[in-house]
Each structure stands twice: as structure tokens, then as C-alpha cells.
Design an enzyme around this catalytic site. Structure first.
Site, PDB file in Angstrom:
ATOM      1  CE  LYS A 284      -4.233   1.663   2.212  1.00 14.97           C
ATOM      2  NZ  LYS A 284      -5.241   1.411   3.255  1.00 14.97           N
ATOM      3  CD  GLU A 370     -19.094  -2.944   8.893  1.00 16.84           C
ATOM      4  OE1 GLU A 370     -18.490  -2.091   8.217  1.00 16.84           O
ATOM      5  OE2 GLU A 370     -19.230  -4.144   8.526  1.00 16.84           O
ATOM      6  NE  ARG A 398     -21.527  -3.695   4.989  1.00 15.77           N
ATOM      7  CZ  ARG A 398     -20.408  -4.108   4.393  1.00 15.77           C
ATOM      8  NH1 ARG A 398     -19.251  -3.578   4.738  1.00 15.77           N
ATOM      9  NH2 ARG A 398     -20.445  -5.056   3.501  1.00 15.77           N
TER      10      ARG A 398
END
Length: 634
Positions: A284, A370, A398
């Protein structure tokens, strides 16, 4: 402005992936270098998602080079990775507008490009969507191939594994690419992340044989798979056997920054039938040293100086609501050892950095999961602890079943710090917190509070911890009106609103949360009564009835959809009492509000100060004319 075209001769020769596919194989590394530098220069001017896209430059080139997009379907998960994709699919010259009013969408969006085959914003949806596309292709006799690229932490969510489990049982021609960059937005955590980091990463490949059993015991489900036979047990220490057990043909891991190797591998995979799984390892922030060194900081920076790596800070009049929450949580943890902080991979955005450092044994980042975050909190509460879940409004959607079934139904005292409630701005429709008041207030046992300012937010959070059941404190992104935050903590009266002024015009304005300040200015200008409602549930019904008795009309103002929101709750009170008087409900209209600045989004919804004032004044003038007309008729 976009960087000068003459600096990027290969990149500016590409108007679509068809142009890319006409390039020679040998030109691809140079194109990757140009694309990476273009991204650095473009994003530096306005900010945006940054580090994840730098890591997918070679992969994106290889995918569009090998596959016949858009006929072949490419699904990105999550959209943070898709900036290179946007550049190569005809949107290069508009990249500098991304996340701006009227500019490119922050994530892949079907309405924006035929190359964006599936809209994304929330993570871990790609494999499910791609499997649906693959099955559809088989049923219609199409020769198209379907590719899901999942990464940046999205594999930590259960939905991804539900889709893998289903896909592996079908003969569908589906390629899943795991972009393993060791990161989500915050650090990946948990047994699954550790498994990927230790087993699927090439950096520790030499230690796989000895460490495999230890890793697997951290993953009970996988351990059970391994126990099926000694042969499987030996196989499970090798990369990819988890996916092989799920029915995929595993390939990898391979260097995700070797564009030539990626092209050759993808060409081979394109000929294979059935579910395929390609594991690529990337970095990344690749190619920009500051982002490689601190990919969390550079996940979504604002404008920055690409030469020095200095991110230009926005001017702030005071602490953000997230910072107010973070300080409150630290203060509460000092006072009460039962306080536990939980977040689904949003430590930085939710203001939990200091808490995570000061109270590491009471801080839990459960990764992008979540549903688990909510039920994990319920389990803690069931045993007498005081869990506080810091979660964005759009992400709590969610975990709705867990909220109802595991928390509210059992009346467990879980505190939800609902960040980014209302219109968030640049992340757009997928991230606007437009619906929480509607989807929360219908749940029994739930207390819902909406602070008007920073200090009220702190006191409401404290109030929530004193309750015996679940409670929500919902607050917006960014700074409040600038009210000083008191160090002391005091609980508010449950369900009691704050009458701020008595007017003489016959109009009463009732405001909820972040729009209290502009609403009060309107009330003062119209000599209207004004109420900071504070509580959405329970409502201050006695005050509403009293106001209805001595006023000719009511106005409600909220930063939530009007359908089923706080204004609807006021209307329900009036109806239940048999009170009939004009009621204007102002909130987010029945449409998706797209990306832009927060101010721009408020204006688009008719909730900026000028629009609110015009709406109330126009409606109140109409009511006055109607009263005169009725009086004249009498």
C-alpha cells in the site's frame, strides 16, 4: 488541474482500455511508472483516497490488458483501490475532480462509466456480485469472464467468506483476486489477518511448515477442516489450501508489482474454467515513500506537497465531534474500569487513537466486521461491562439484525457513538448517514440522542452510559458550532427537550441535532418559539402537546431523511393526541445525495442555512395567507 500531458506520453495515448491493449508487452512497466506518478501529482492537488490506489497500479494495468473490459466484468472491492482503474477507463482528465461537487464519484459507480460494472463503497461485496454476474453469464450463454478484486482489508468481513463458500460449490467461471497489502484503513487485526500475514505472505514462507499448526488453531473453522485427515493437515500449512478446501483453484502468492508476470499469469488463468483464486501481494502506497512508511495516514489525505510529503491541514475552529468523543472515552475509562472501546476498523476516523494507546487492553478493533462488533459488544454488556461502539452511521446499517436481536431485544446497555450521521460530503451517497434516525427509532428499548453542539455531545455520551439499556448518540462529521466543552460530566434528563426561546408569532420550530444553530437563527428572525429537542427517542411528548396548544403551526428540522425520521415522530405524537395543526417537516429529501463538500451536500438537500430559511419563511407566509383567507370567508 491535471499534470502536464507531455510528462506522460504513454498514459496520454490511452483513452480507453482498448488503447492499452494495443500497447506492446514491453511498454507496460514504463506505463506503470507514468500512471503511479500521475496519481501522486493529481491527488496532491485536491486530496482523495491515495495509498490503496498506488498499490494496485500494476494489477489494474494487467487486468485491462488481458481481459476484454467492459465486456468482461471487473468488480473492485473496495473502491479505494480504483483510482488507477478510473484513469485507464476514460476518466484521466477528470481525476482531479474526484470527490468534488459535480466531479468524479469517489468509488466505482455504474452511472459514471460502463467499466464500473458494480457500484461499491462498503466493503466485501465484490465476490457476491461477481458470482451473480458469472452465473448470469452462464445462463445467457455469454463468453464473458468475471473478475472480483478484493483487498484493503475487505477479506475480514464475513460476507466475503459467505460468497466464497457459495462460489466454490458452483461451476461458475469466476476469478477472485486477493490484493493482499496487509492493511485495511487501520491495521488488519484478528486471527484471520494473522493467518494471511503469516501463511499467505511470501515473507514468512520458509517458516510455514513449523508455524502452520499454531496459526490454524487460531482459526477454529479452518482447524476443523484440517482435522478431516492427516493428509489435509499437512496440506493446510501451505498457502491457499483454505481456498482449495472451499472449491477454488488457488494460484499464488505472487508479486503484485511485477506487471509482466501478472499479465502472463492472468492470460493463463483466463483459459481456465470454474472458480479460480489468485493471491497477489502488494504494498500500500507503493512508489511514494511517505505513503509506504505510513499507509494509514496516507489512506485518504487532503491536498499535499508531493515533493516534501507535507499534508496541508484544514483550518479548524475547534475540536471535531470525533475528537470530543475520543476525549470523553478516555475520561470515562479513567473513571470506570468497565468501559470498553470497540470499532470496526475506524480507529483514526472515530477519534480512538489516544484511547487505543492509553488503554490497549480495553480497546478492540474487530476489523471490517460490523455485525461482529455489535454482537461482541452485546456479549460484553451481558457480563456487566460497559461497551462503547464507535461506528459510522452508514456502517451501522450493516449490523441491523444484530442491533435488534442481540442488543435491543435483550435490553443490553451498549452505547453507540454514531459518527458521520447526516451528510458527510466527499465520500458521497454510499457514506451519507441519512437514515439512522429512521431505522433506529422503530426499535424498542432504544434511546436516541442528537447533540446540538460539542459540549452537549459530551454530556449525552455520559448520559448514555448511565442508562440500563442501549443508547445512541448521533453526531455529524467535522466540527460543531464552537461551543466550549466542559470538563465536568452531567447526565441530561431522559427525553427532556430544551426550550430556548418563546416567540410571539404563533410558530414553533423544533430542531434535532446538528442543524440546531441555523434553525435557531430562523426562529429568532421570525419571532418563533424555538426548541432544541435533544432526544429523538423518547420524545418530549408533553412539551410537543403543550406547544401545539399555544401555537398555530410547527416546523421540524433534522439532518435525516424525512420519511420515518424525527419529524415523523412529532407528527405521530400530534395524531395520537388528536391535535390538528400545520406541520412542516424539513430533512433530507427522498433521493440519494451525491458527493461534494459537506456544505454542498447540505445545499443539495435543501438543508443549508439559506435554503432552510427560505423554506420556513415561504411555508409560514403561505400559512398566514391561508389564515387570512379563512378569516375573510368566515
Amino acid at each position: 488541474m491535471n499534470p502536464a500531458p507531455d510528462k506522460y506520453p504513454l498514459l496520454y495515448a490511452i483513452e480507453s482500455p482498448a488503447d492499452l491493449r494495443r500497447m506492446s508487452f514491453g511498454e507496460l512497466p514504463a506505463l506503470a511508472a507514468e500512471l503511479r506518478e500521475f496519481l501522486i501529482q493529481s491527488v496532491s492537488t485536491r486530496g482523495g483516497h491515495f495509498a490503496a490506489g498506488l498499490g494496485t497500479v500494476e494489477l489494474t494495468i494487467a487486468l485491462h490488458y488481458v481481459f476484454n473490459t467492459p465486456h468482461d466484468r471487473l468488480v473492485w472491492d473496495v473502491g479505494h483501490q480504483a483510482y488507477p482503474h478510473k484513469v485507464l477507463t476514460g476518466r484521466r482528465d477528470r481525476l482531479h475532480t474526484i470527490k468534488q461537487n459535480g466531479g468524479l464519484a469517489p468509488f466505482p459507480a455504474r452511472h459514471e462509466s460502463e467499466y464500473d460494472t458494480f457500484g461499491v463503497g462498503h466493503s466485501s461485496t465484490s465476490i457476491s456480485a461477481a458470482l451473480g454476474m458469472a452465473v448470469a453469464a452462464a445462463r445467457t450463454g455469454s463468453d464473458r469472464r468475471v473478475v472480483a478484486v478484493i483487498g484493503d482489508g475487505a477479506m475480514t468481513a464475513g460476507m466475503a467468506f459467505e460468497a466464497l463458500n457459495h462460489a466454490g460449490s458452483l461451476p461458475a467461471d469466476l476469478l477472485v483476486i486477493l490484493n493482499d497489502n496487509d492493511m485495511s484503513i487501520s491495521e488488519n487485526v484478528g486471527a484471520l489477518s494473522n493467518h494471511f500475514a503469516r501463511v499467505l505472505s511470501g515473507r514468512v514462507y520458509a517458516h510455514l511448515r513449523e508455524g502452520g499448526k499454531k496459526v490454524l488453531r487460531q482459526m477454529p473453522t479452518v482447524w476443523e477442516l484440517a482435522r478431516r485427515s492427516e493428509e489435509h493437515l499437512k496440506g493446510m500449512v501451505l498457502p491457499g489450501t483454505l481456498f482449495e478446501e472451499m472449491g477454488f483453484n488457488y494460484i499464488g502468492p505472487m508479486d503484485g508489482h511485477d506487471v509482466k508476470a501478472l499479465v502472463l499469469t492472468l492470460r493463463n488463468i483466463r483459459k481456465l474454467r470454474g472458480p479460480q483464486f489468485l493471491h497477489v501481494v502488494t504494498r500500500k502506497g507503493k512508489g511514494y515513500a511517505p505513503a509506504e512508511a505510513d499507509p494509514i495516514k496516507w489512506h485518504g489525505p487532503g491536498p499535499f506537497d508531493p515533493a516534501s510529503g507535507t499534508i496541508f491541514k484544514e483550518k479548524s475552529s475547534g475540536p471535531t465531534y470525533s475528537q470530543v468523543f475520543g476525549q470523553w472515552l478516555c475520561d470515562m475509562a479513567e473513571r470506570d474500569p468497565r468501559i470498553i472501546g470497540i470499532t470496526p476498523a475506524m480507529r483514526e476516523g472515530s477519534g480512538l487513537v489516544e484511547f487505543s494507546k492509553r488503554f490497549p487492553d480495553r480497546y478492540f478493533d474487530v476489523a471490517i466486521a460490523e455485525q461482529h462488533a455489535v454482537t461482541f459488544a452485546a456479549g460484553l454488556a451481558a457480563e456487566g461491562l460497559k461497551p462503547v461502539v464507535a461506528i459510522y452511521s452508514t456502517f451501522l446499517q450493516r449490523a441491523y439484525d444484530q442491533l435488534i436481536h442481540d442488543v435491543a431485544l435483550q435490553g443490553l446497555p451498549v452505547v453507540f457513538a454514531l459518527d458521520r450521521a447526516g451528510l458527510v460530503g466527499s465520500d458521497g451517497a454510499t457514506h451519507q448517514g441519512s437514515y439512522d434516525l429512521t431505522y433506529l427509532r422503530c426499535i424498542p428499548n432504544m434511546v436516541i440522542m442528537a447533540p446540538a453542539d460539542e459540549n452537549e455531545c459530551r454530556q449525552m455520551l455520559y448520559t448514555a452510559t448511565a442508562l440500563e439499556g442501549p443508547a445512541m448518540v448521533r453526531y455529524p462529521r467535522g466540527c460543531g458550532p464552537g461551543v466550549a466543552v466542559a470538563s465536568e460530566l452531567s447526565a441530561l434528563g431522559l427525553g427532556k427537550a430544551q426550550l430556548r426561546r418563546e416567540g410571539k408569532s404563533g410558530l414553533a420550530v423544533l430542531a434535532f441535532g446538528a442543524l440546531v444553530a441555523p434553525a435557531q437563527s430562523i426562529a429568532e428572525r421570525l419571532d418563533a418559539t424555538f426548541v432544541n429537542m435533544r432526544f429523538v427517542k423518547p420524545l418530549d411528548e408533553d412539551l410537543i402537546v403543550a406547544l401545539a396548544a399555544r401555537h398555530r403551526a410547527l416546523v421540524t428540522i433534522e439532518e435525516n431523511v424525512t420519511q420515518g425520521g424525527a419529524g415523523s415522530a412529532v407528527g405521530e405524537v400530534l395524531a395520537s393526541e388528536g391535535l390538528q395543526l400545520p406541520l412542516l417537516q424539513l430533512g433530507i429529501p427522498d433521493r440519494f445525495i451525491e458527493h461534494g463538500s459537506r456544505e454542498g451536500c447540505l445545499a443539495a438537500a435543501g438543508l443549508d442555512a439559506a435554503s432552510l430559511s427560505a423554506s420556513v419563511e415561504r411555508w409560514w407566509a403561505m400559512q398566514s395567507r391561508e389564515r387570512l383567507r379563512s378569516a375573510g370567508g368566515a
